[in-house]
Motif scaffolding. Structure first.
Motif, short mmCIF file in Angstrom:
data_model
loop_
_atom_site.label_atom_id
_atom_site.label_comp_id
_atom_site.label_asym_id
_atom_site.label_seq_id
_atom_site.Cartn_x
_atom_site.Cartn_y
_atom_site.Cartn_z
N ASP A 9 0.59 -1.10 -0.02
CA ASP A 9 0.09 0.02 0.08
C ASP A 9 0.89 1.15 0.09
O ASP A 9 2.06 1.00 0.28
CB ASP A 9 -0.91 -0.06 1.32
N SER A 47 -0.87 -3.19 -3.95
CA SER A 47 -2.24 -3.43 -3.90
C SER A 47 -2.89 -1.89 -3.22
O SER A 47 -3.74 -2.04 -2.49
CB SER A 47 -2.34 -4.51 -2.67
N THR A 48 -2.29 -0.98 -3.62
CA THR A 48 -2.78 0.50 -3.24
C THR A 48 -3.74 0.95 -4.11
O THR A 48 -4.04 0.52 -5.25
CB THR A 48 -1.45 1.32 -3.43
N ARG A 51 -2.83 1.91 -7.54
CA ARG A 51 -2.34 0.83 -8.51
C ARG A 51 -2.27 1.16 -9.97
O ARG A 51 -1.43 0.64 -10.74
CB ARG A 51 -2.55 -0.57 -8.18
N SER A 113 -10.02 7.78 -2.63
CA SER A 113 -9.33 7.15 -1.57
C SER A 113 -9.87 7.58 -0.28
O SER A 113 -9.69 6.67 0.61
CB SER A 113 -7.87 7.50 -1.59
N TYR A 119 -12.21 -0.28 0.06
CA TYR A 119 -11.29 -1.31 0.64
C TYR A 119 -11.87 -2.54 1.18
O TYR A 119 -11.08 -3.13 1.70
CB TYR A 119 -10.40 -0.39 1.42
N ARG A 122 -10.26 -5.71 -0.37
CA ARG A 122 -8.69 -5.76 -0.64
C ARG A 122 -8.22 -6.98 -0.36
O ARG A 122 -7.44 -7.42 -0.98
CB ARG A 122 -7.95 -4.41 0.11
N ASP A 164 -0.04 -2.53 4.79
CA ASP A 164 -1.15 -1.72 4.60
C ASP A 164 -1.73 -1.12 6.14
O ASP A 164 -1.33 -1.56 7.15
CB ASP A 164 -2.27 -2.62 4.25
N ARG A 166 -4.79 -0.17 6.47
CA ARG A 166 -6.14 -0.53 6.61
C ARG A 166 -6.34 -2.02 7.23
O ARG A 166 -5.87 -3.11 6.41
CB ARG A 166 -6.89 -0.24 5.35
N ALA A 169 -7.16 -5.16 4.82
CA ALA A 169 -6.03 -5.75 3.82
C ALA A 169 -6.03 -7.15 4.15
O ALA A 169 -5.50 -7.97 3.39
CB ALA A 169 -4.86 -5.02 3.91
N THR A 185 -1.16 5.09 10.21
CA THR A 185 -1.23 5.91 9.23
C THR A 185 -0.34 7.20 9.53
O THR A 185 0.32 7.70 8.86
CB THR A 185 -2.69 6.46 8.98
#
Length: 207
Positions: A9, A47-48, A51, A113, A119, A122, A164, A166, A169, A185
């Motif tokens: 990510d 995997s962002t 991407r 985003s 998400y 994901r 990641d 999140r 994920a 984050t």
């Protein structure tokens, strides 16, 4: 020997922002990514949310002395199949695919985003990548996993990690969760996160 794979990510990992309106990297965090890749010889799969901009991300990595020719898988295997794209990018992608004689996948248009709902799947996107490309890049089915079940869908000896910020994920009680490094984050990729990622890519999950 197969090389390990890093599902990567960007927002909240290689920068300290959650809802960026453009691709942004913090040099000190890219430096930690470089350490991970050089220490493990890992291949990167994006995997962002970003991407779709695989070429530009590779360019930025190159500018920060990351050997993209060695570590970045090309498309289509170089990114999970996400749906977070813009209408203009979908138009460009559609033309490019048709010119190459390839099929064009449908997807959601105009998302951002900031939408957490984007998400929710994901982890499933990563699982789908593993089912499609896992044997090619991570080795044969020589482990104890069963490729046809959701609980254990691949050999236990596959080495990969997910970076990641999140929780979505990786799902609990799945092989993904055992290989998941959840970043904070506001801090991005810390030294401890990098160390744990290196251990996962080298040794796999602890048993």
């Amino acid at each position: 020997m197969p090389r390990p794979v890093l599902f990567l990510d960007i927002d909240g990992v290689l920068n300290t922002q959650k809802h960026n309106t453009q691709i942004y990297f913090e040099p000190r965090l890219l430096a930690r990514l470089k350490i991970i890749l050089e220490a493990t010889d890992a291949l990167v799969v994006l995997s962002t949310f970003w991407r779709a901009f695989h070429e530009y991300i590779c360019y930025c990595f190159h500018r920060h002395k990351i050997d993209v020719a060695h570590h970045m898988l090309p498309l289509p295997m170089g990114a999970t199949r996400g749906k977070q794209t813009t209408e203009k990018w979908r138009h460009y992608h559609r033309i490019s695919q048709l010119e190459k004689g390839l099929s064009v996948e449908t997807g959601m248009i105009g998302r951002t985003s900031e939408d957490d709902k984007e998400y929710d799947c994901r982890a499933e996107e990563i699982e789908a990548w593993l089912k499609e490309y896992g044997q090619m890049y991570l080795g044969g089915c020589g482990g104890t996993g069963d490729m046809n079940t959701n609980e254990s869908f691949h050999p236990s000896n596959w080495k990969y990690a997910i970076l990641d910020d999140r929780p979505s994920a990786a799902k609990a009680n799945t092989p993904l969760y055992e290989r998941f490094v959840l970043t904070e984050t506001g801090k991005g990729l810390t030294e401890d996160d990098a160390k744990k990622t290196i251990e996962l890519l080298r040794l796999g999950p602890c048993r």
